[in-house]
Design a protein around this motif. Structure first.
Motif, mmCIF file in Angstrom:
data_model
loop_
_atom_site.group_PDB
_atom_site.id
_atom_site.type_symbol
_atom_site.label_atom_id
_atom_site.label_comp_id
_atom_site.label_asym_id
_atom_site.label_seq_id
_atom_site.Cartn_x
_atom_site.Cartn_y
_atom_site.Cartn_z
ATOM 1 N N THR A 44 0.801 -1.240 0.000
ATOM 2 C CA THR A 44 0.000 0.000 0.000
ATOM 3 C C THR A 44 0.832 1.288 0.000
ATOM 4 O OG1 THR A 44 -1.684 -1.245 1.210
ATOM 5 C CG2 THR A 44 -1.975 1.135 1.080
ATOM 6 N N HIS B 195 -0.929 4.640 6.605
ATOM 7 C CA HIS B 195 -0.943 6.110 6.624
ATOM 8 C C HIS B 195 -0.538 6.671 7.978
ATOM 9 C CE1 HIS B 195 -2.363 6.723 2.585
ATOM 10 N NE2 HIS B 195 -3.197 5.721 2.758
ATOM 11 N N HIS C 93 -8.466 3.628 7.601
ATOM 12 C CA HIS C 93 -7.385 3.629 6.615
ATOM 13 C C HIS C 93 -6.368 4.733 6.881
ATOM 14 C CE1 HIS C 93 -5.413 2.609 2.946
ATOM 15 N NE2 HIS C 93 -5.500 3.853 2.502
ATOM 16 N N HIS D 41 -8.917 8.917 2.654
ATOM 17 C CA HIS D 41 -7.732 9.747 2.884
ATOM 18 C C HIS D 41 -8.109 11.142 3.362
ATOM 19 C CE1 HIS D 41 -6.420 6.769 -0.214
ATOM 20 N NE2 HIS D 41 -5.613 6.514 0.797
ATOM 21 N N HIS E 253 0.187 3.970 -3.316
ATOM 22 C CA HIS E 253 0.773 5.229 -2.864
ATOM 23 C C HIS E 253 2.267 5.265 -3.176
ATOM 24 C CE1 HIS E 253 -2.870 6.419 -0.827
ATOM 25 N NE2 HIS E 253 -2.920 5.252 -0.239
HETATM 26 FE FE LIG Z 1 -4.380 4.918 1.223
#
Ligand SMILES: [Fe+2]
Length: 491
Positions: A121, A167, A218, A283, A476
């Motif tokens: 990710t 994240h 997330h 996000h 990402h």
């Molecule tokens: Fe993401």
């Protein structure tokens, strides 16, 4: 099965490429700015084997670490698999042994208990180390120079959480890494671990709290004072997993929440604030304080952006019918019972970025991907949700000023990374991969890296780096400067 299915998860820019390779001195059109000196890392899902099930999804594919190394105007490209426990087990067997996305009850019995994460990710850089992350497991450390997998990272045995978000947030002023892991104790555990690593990469705090329901968390945000956990009603269910079903199902009738606590505080101080019903967000752009007000800027949609998560919840909304906006939620923390005040900031979109120095602080510019309303023809197929974005937006959240970078007809854009400039007053640069179609065949395209002036995106690229290859879509990416690479733990 031995063939790849022909679904949106395997066509267009999701076409399996399965190539580990190194290319030196890619052709460059234009001039690479002197500031652009370092590496652009990308997390690329690309399954090494055909899946066990036809309804397999892109998020379930083996993670590859890709790197564009910018060396004084020359650019080299490398891509390698992250050698996770799962990748190595399947490599040995020469076939897929792990079943559906985040459902261990669908695996081949031979891999019971083997770590299922695919580390596909986000590449994360902190304290001289590079990690490939996915929210269902711990990060894998990768040597940033050789791209060889070093191993799973648990802060020298200190981390209790079984999971590590894709994240985390770095405070550029303190150098600390703020992160969390949900399902921290294992599959469908309601506990979330909230953690801080200091600027040298030592785990200095880990606290667990229970979330109001079993949602996919997330992303999260920090400000100078607060840690903020926005959560949305896409929920896991152990019985559904045991029946071979989906990990996630969206609940259009349930509210969202914001959990907010002092970022150096105790989880017992967490306040849960109810938000709009049925909405979804993967996000957040940023958050910051303005006196007692806390602003949280997010890529909000009226339902979950992933069709398979909507379908599992019986939500029938076509991908093209999804609505959303770049949205600001504001909380007045002087109130005993703060409520969410909502206002739109800009057009819908996702894959937002900001300058590292702006993290958690008042800011006046951000970038994100969107759909160009003037583009002719359908979007390029592929990417995590099945269609690629075709416009890069720069927004000034304070006044709503928008500028847009267009791409050639039918091309797709992947998430950009921001590179600061050494020149005072210069806003820096963006790097991103653009996939340009060569023919109507959706698998036939050429991937390029564009370097763009961050405050003049409407001017298009100052340099185009041509790979001559159709690269598989990333999720990402991350920029790491030469200075940081030279000071890395591994050489
Ligand atoms: Fe993401």
């Amino acid at each position: 099965m031995t063939a790849f299915p022909q679904t949106i998860h395997f066509i267009g820019t999701n076409t399996p490429r399965r190539m580990e390779l190194s290319l030196r001195n890619l052709p460059v059109e234009g001039q690479i700015p002197a500031d652009v000196e370092g590496a652009f890392f990308r997390a690329v899902p690309d399954n090494a084997h055909a899946p066990m099930f036809d309804d397999d999804i892109a998020l379930n594919h083996d993670g590859m670490i890709a790197r564009f190394n910018f060396d004084k105007g020359a650019v080299d490209f490398d891509i390698r698999y992250v050698e996770t426990e799962r990748y190595l087990a399947e490599k040995q067997a020469r076939r897929a042994l792990f079943g559906r996305y985040r459902n261990p009850f669908t695996d081949d019995p031979s891999v019971e208990g083997v770590d299922r994460t695919v580390a596909n990710t986000t590449p994360v850089w902190h304290a001289g180390r590079l990690f490939m992350t996915k929210e269902d497991g711990r990060g894998y450390e990768v040597n940033p120079h050789t791209l060889a997998t070093v191993g799973k990272w648990d802060y020298e045995g200190k981390l209790r959480s079984q999971t590590f978000t894709a994240h985390p947030r770095v405070d550029a002023q303190t150098g600390e890494l703020f992160f969390f892991g949900y399902e921290a104790g294992g599959l469908c555990d309601p506990n979330v671990a909230y953690c801080i690593a200091d600027k040298d990469g030592n785990l200095v705090k880990e606290q667990w709290f229970e979330q109001p329901y079993l949602s996919t968390i997330h992303d999260f945000v920090i400000t100078e004072k607060y840690a903020i956990f926005p959560i949305f009603p896409t929920l896991a269910d152990l019985d559904r997993l045991k029946a071979g079903g989906a990990h996630w199902a969206h609940h259009q009738d349930k509210p969202s929440y914001i959990g907010i606590m002092p970022r150096y505080g105790d989880v017992s101080e967490m306040k849960w604030i109810e938000g709009p019903v049925g909405v979804s967000c993967f996000h957040e752009v940023n958050a910051y304080e303005d006196g007692d007000l806390v602003h949280i800027d997010l890529c909000l949609t009226n339902s979950n952006a992933f069709a398979f998560m909507r379908e599992a919840g019986g939500v029938h909304i076509d991908q093209r019918e999804l609505q959303g906006a770049l949205t600001r939620w504001t909380l007045d923390m002087s109130k005993a019972d703060p409520q969410i005040a909502e206002r739109p900031l800009g057009p819908p979109g996702d894959l937002c970025r900001l300058a590292d120095a702006d993290q958690g602080r008042p800011y006046n510019r951000a970038w994100y991907l969107s759909m160009n309303p003037q583009a002719k023809g359908p979007p390029m197929l592929g990417g995590p949700v099945g269609a690629n974005f075709n416009a890069l937006l720069r927004i000034e959240p304070g006044n709503g000023r928008l500028t847009m970078m267009e791409v050639p007809p039918g091309a797709g854009i992947s998430e950009p990374a921001h590179i600061p400039s050494a020149t005072p007053g210069h806003g820096g640069w963006l790097v991103m991969v653009i996939d340009v179609p060569n023919s109507p065949n959706p698998a036939d395209y050429s991937s390029e890296v564009w370097v763009v002036e961050a405050d003049a995106v409407e001017n298009g690229p100052v340099a185009r780096v041509k790979t001559g290859l159709p690269l598989r879509s990333q999720v990402h990416g991350a920029w790491v400067s030469r200075e940081r690479l030279d000071a890395s733990v591994h050489h």
